[in-house]
Design a protein around this motif. Sequence first.
Motif, short mmCIF file in Angstrom:
data_model
loop_
_atom_site.label_atom_id
_atom_site.label_comp_id
_atom_site.label_asym_id
_atom_site.label_seq_id
_atom_site.Cartn_x
_atom_site.Cartn_y
_atom_site.Cartn_z
N MET A 199 -12.24 10.92 7.95
CA MET A 199 -12.94 11.03 6.85
C MET A 199 -12.22 11.58 5.67
N LYS A 200 -11.07 12.14 5.88
CA LYS A 200 -10.17 12.81 4.82
C LYS A 200 -9.10 11.87 4.17
N ALA A 201 -8.55 10.95 5.04
CA ALA A 201 -7.37 10.20 4.58
C ALA A 201 -7.98 9.13 3.63
N LYS A 202 -7.02 8.74 2.45
CA LYS A 202 -7.57 8.05 1.35
C LYS A 202 -7.71 6.53 2.09
N ASN A 203 -6.76 6.25 2.63
CA ASN A 203 -6.85 4.83 3.40
C ASN A 203 -6.93 5.13 5.00
N SER A 204 -8.22 5.31 5.58
CA SER A 204 -8.39 5.74 6.94
C SER A 204 -8.79 4.35 7.64
N LEU A 205 -8.17 3.99 8.83
CA LEU A 205 -8.54 2.99 9.42
C LEU A 205 -9.23 3.32 10.67
N TRP A 206 -10.07 2.31 11.28
CA TRP A 206 -10.85 2.56 12.49
C TRP A 206 -9.84 2.57 13.61
N SER A 207 -9.94 3.51 14.43
CA SER A 207 -9.16 3.55 15.77
C SER A 207 -9.59 2.32 16.59
N SER A 208 -8.95 2.03 17.57
CA SER A 208 -9.15 0.97 18.62
C SER A 208 -10.58 1.75 19.20
N TRP A 209 -11.33 0.77 19.80
CA TRP A 209 -12.35 0.98 20.50
C TRP A 209 -12.16 1.86 21.93
N SER A 210 -12.77 2.77 22.34
CA SER A 210 -12.50 3.15 23.58
C SER A 210 -13.06 2.43 24.69
N PRO A 211 -12.38 2.46 25.81
CA PRO A 211 -13.14 1.69 26.73
C PRO A 211 -14.69 1.71 27.15
N VAL A 212 -15.36 0.88 27.44
CA VAL A 212 -16.77 0.85 27.71
C VAL A 212 -16.83 1.75 28.91
N GLY A 264 0.81 -1.25 -0.19
CA GLY A 264 0.22 0.16 -0.15
C GLY A 264 0.80 1.25 0.05
N VAL A 265 0.25 2.37 0.17
CA VAL A 265 1.01 3.70 -0.08
C VAL A 265 0.97 4.26 1.49
N LEU A 266 2.11 4.35 2.06
CA LEU A 266 1.92 4.63 3.52
C LEU A 266 1.47 5.91 3.75
N VAL A 267 1.81 6.97 2.97
CA VAL A 267 1.16 8.29 3.28
C VAL A 267 -0.33 8.46 3.39
N ASP A 268 -1.34 7.51 2.80
CA ASP A 268 -2.51 7.36 2.64
C ASP A 268 -3.06 6.89 4.00
N SER A 269 -2.45 6.27 4.88
CA SER A 269 -2.96 5.46 6.02
C SER A 269 -3.24 6.36 7.03
N VAL A 270 -4.22 6.36 7.72
CA VAL A 270 -4.17 7.16 8.83
C VAL A 270 -5.19 6.42 9.97
N LYS A 271 -4.63 6.41 11.16
CA LYS A 271 -5.51 5.63 12.06
C LYS A 271 -5.47 6.64 13.49
N TYR A 272 -6.67 6.97 13.85
CA TYR A 272 -6.67 7.72 14.88
C TYR A 272 -6.30 6.78 16.13
N ASP A 273 -5.87 7.68 17.19
CA ASP A 273 -5.84 6.84 18.79
C ASP A 273 -7.46 6.64 19.07
N ALA A 274 -7.73 5.67 20.04
CA ALA A 274 -9.00 5.47 20.53
C ALA A 274 -9.34 6.72 21.25
N PRO A 275 -10.70 7.16 21.16
CA PRO A 275 -11.36 8.33 21.61
C PRO A 275 -10.92 8.37 23.20
N GLN A 276 -10.49 9.44 23.42
CA GLN A 276 -9.98 9.85 25.06
C GLN A 276 -11.00 10.95 25.57
N ASN A 277 -10.97 10.72 26.73
CA ASN A 277 -11.56 11.92 27.69
C ASN A 277 -12.84 12.18 27.23
#
Length: 674
Positions: free
Chosen positions: A203-216, A116-129
């Motif tokens: 929603m902007k990255a070409k290859n956006s990955l789901w972040s990890s789940w936040s804790p319940v 894949g193309v590395l620059v396209d891949s974005v994965k956020y940190d799990a939602p915090q606070n």
Amino acid sequence: METFDHLRSPHGFVLFTLLATISKGLACEAPSSPQCFRRNEEESVYICEWGFDTNESDVTFDLYFHDIIGSVSKFMNLKKNRTEIIEEKLTVGYKIDFWVDARAGNSSCTSPRRSGVLVDSVKYDAPQNISVFWSGNNLSLSWLAAEEHPALAEVWFRQYEHPTESWEKRLINTTDEASMYKVIVVNLLKNSAYQIQIRHQSMKAKNSLWSSWSPVIIVPAELEHKPEVSSKIKFVSHTRQVTLTWKSAPRAATLSGVKYRLNDTQSSRGCPCKKKSRETSTNSYTFYVSYSAVNITVIARNAAGESPQAIIQVPAASAADLKICDKSLLNKTIKKRTCLEFYELQDADLKPESVMTLTARKQKKEKQKINKTMKDFTRYLYFEHRCDDGKPQKVKMCLFYKKEGVPNKEPKDFAVVAETQNSASLSWKGISHEHLRGFLTHYNLCSVKISSQDGKKECFNVSASATKHHLKGLTPGTKYNISLAGVTQAGEGPLATQTITTSPEKPINVWLSFGLLLAFFLLSTCCTVVLKRIKSKIFPPVPIPVIQDFTPRPPESETTESVFWCPQQEMWERKEEVHELTLHQIVSEQKSVSEETSSFRREWVDRTDERSEAERTDSTRSDDERSSLDSAGQMLRRTQMTEPERVENELAMLIYKNGLVFDEKSESPNQSDC
Ligand SMILES: *[C@@H]1O[C@H](CO)[C@@H](O)[C@H](O)[C@H]1NC(C)=O
Ligand SMILES: *[C@@H]1O[C@H](CO)[C@@H](O)[C@H](O)[C@H]1NC(C)=O
Ligand SMILES: *[C@@H]1O[C@H](CO)[C@@H](O)[C@H](O)[C@H]1NC(C)=O
Ligand SMILES: *[C@@H]1O[C@H](CO)[C@@H](O)[C@H](O)[C@H]1NC(C)=O
Ligand SMILES: *[C@@H]1O[C@H](CO)[C@@H](O)[C@H](O)[C@H]1NC(C)=O
Ligand SMILES: *[C@@H]1O[C@H](CO)[C@@H](O)[C@H](O)[C@H]1NC(C)=O
Ligand SMILES: *[C@@H]1O[C@H](CO)[C@@H](O)[C@H](O)[C@H]1NC(C)=O
């Protein structure tokens, strides 16, 4: 750890190149193929991570990048299944292949390859606070934004009471403001608790990955109602101890804990003690307040918001017997930890409308300010407090006027009622503080005679607390002006005036004489009647001879022989007795009257018989005889024949005795009406 299942591309951009796992050793299980991405679009650091399960303690990894032109980058002897690599060491703009080798002991295994193309891949940190907030039945969620662009969020939730139910899922575009992502989950039940977990992706990255789940997280139900607070106030050595207790909120609202925050208007002004934060998770709290009025608020707070606030209004300590303050009060130097309060009082309830506070710090400036803003003729409630061991203590409490004036209103509802001929009762209502404009020392009550010439005014003092008075010593039958005015140190206010007239002197004598007169009248009437009765007994009345009148009688009414008695004349009735009468007949009469006359000695004769008898005799009479009778003057002729006497051409003479009346006139049929 990210699993392969979570790898997803909404744009279908990434190509997966899964190569056969090459096992070089026996006791080796291949790692999953690595993912390499940035945390957000601004990052220049790439993160690569992969999955690996092993019991081996000493495992090392080698990471390989292989670009199209054939050059290979190697990152050897990595201790963990995750590494961060700076942009410069990688080919990020083109499609590349990458894989990982795991080495444990003498064995080694290789992961499948990914490209894949590395620059396209974005994965956020799990939602915090994550913070939650109920707004009606909508639940608002917000968390730290990963970057400046809105994201797509996936929210999973289920009711806390039903943990076995499957998650409800919603995909929601976030809004981002003040570096927070925010979504609103609509149509939940605000009085239920929920379990919630969130993940988000770019929603902007070409290859956006789901972040990890936040804790319940647990979202408690909304605190719909203000705490039900009951308060107890105790006076303890110049301070007031306030103990507040309240009921617990419903369980659904307290699941993740609830705290109660207390505030009071005194400490928030810092007078006299410094502001303290008062928070408790228990259901009661005790603290101290000064003698001045204070509002205390209690708010319950949980993870999903705050309850409405409960307000406890504690009035100023009883001020019934307040003295007037010393005027030099404002000139005193204020000691440390002391503060003064001037409450402007608008009405009798000592309700503070506005308050001026004076503390030891910057007192010169504050005094000037107070001197300027404090109004003349206005009542202030003055307090002097000191903070003693964290408790506010009362030093002084009194009423203060910067300058006193005279009242500008008369006493209200002044009423005067004349009670007796020389006294009157007075009543009124006090002047409101607003119009008093000073401290009322007393009322001035005056009375003045309007009618008399001298018109001397008589005045005296009535206590300031009085609302009625009994005015004595008035002159009867006199018109008075009665006036009442409030008096302060500055003087007397406007008069309330009433005019009365006392009742005239001895009004009882008039009635008495009238009564006596009436009694006399009655007595004399009585006496007359009695006397008359007695008289008739002792002196029987002398009969008065009745002289018949000679008026001609109409023929039809002619009756020659009738005896009538009037039943109404009771006096006579009793004594009815017929005595001897002598009827003298005219001599020239041709016929003998012996027919018509007879012995008259008899008792009572029935009238009708008598009349019919008379008629009979009439019919037997000749016309001549009738005419002769007419000429004789229609007299009753009753003759006692025992002793014949001669009377010529004269009427019979009636002899009465003892009240018997014979009336020869009563021939008509209705003679009984006499
Ligand atoms: C690994 O191989 C070396 C020689 O190549 C050998 O000496 C060693 O004992 C082996 N270790 C294991 C755990 O098999
Ligand atoms: C986020 O929460 C952590 C603890 O969970 C805290 O240390 C941090 O200050 C919070 N950040 C913000 C911006 O609130
Ligand atoms: C909840 O969300 C719905 C849909 O967006 C909206 O119509 C409603 O006004 C919201 N209610 C409140 C109390 O915000
Ligand atoms: C989010 O917004 C994009 C466009 O900005 C739209 O295409 C997409 O349908 C939205 N998704 C949701 C869940 O509203
Ligand atoms: C207390 O609250 C009431 C009503 O909100 C207000 O009228 C009053 O002035 C307040 N008292 C104090 C001491 O703040
Ligand atoms: C009595 O009062 C009336 C008005 O209430 C006033 O006009 C009158 O002058 C007063 N009379 C005296 C004698 O004060
Ligand atoms: C009424 O009281 C004032 C002050 O208390 C006093 O100066 C005045 O003499 C008193 N007047 C009468 C009539 O008693």
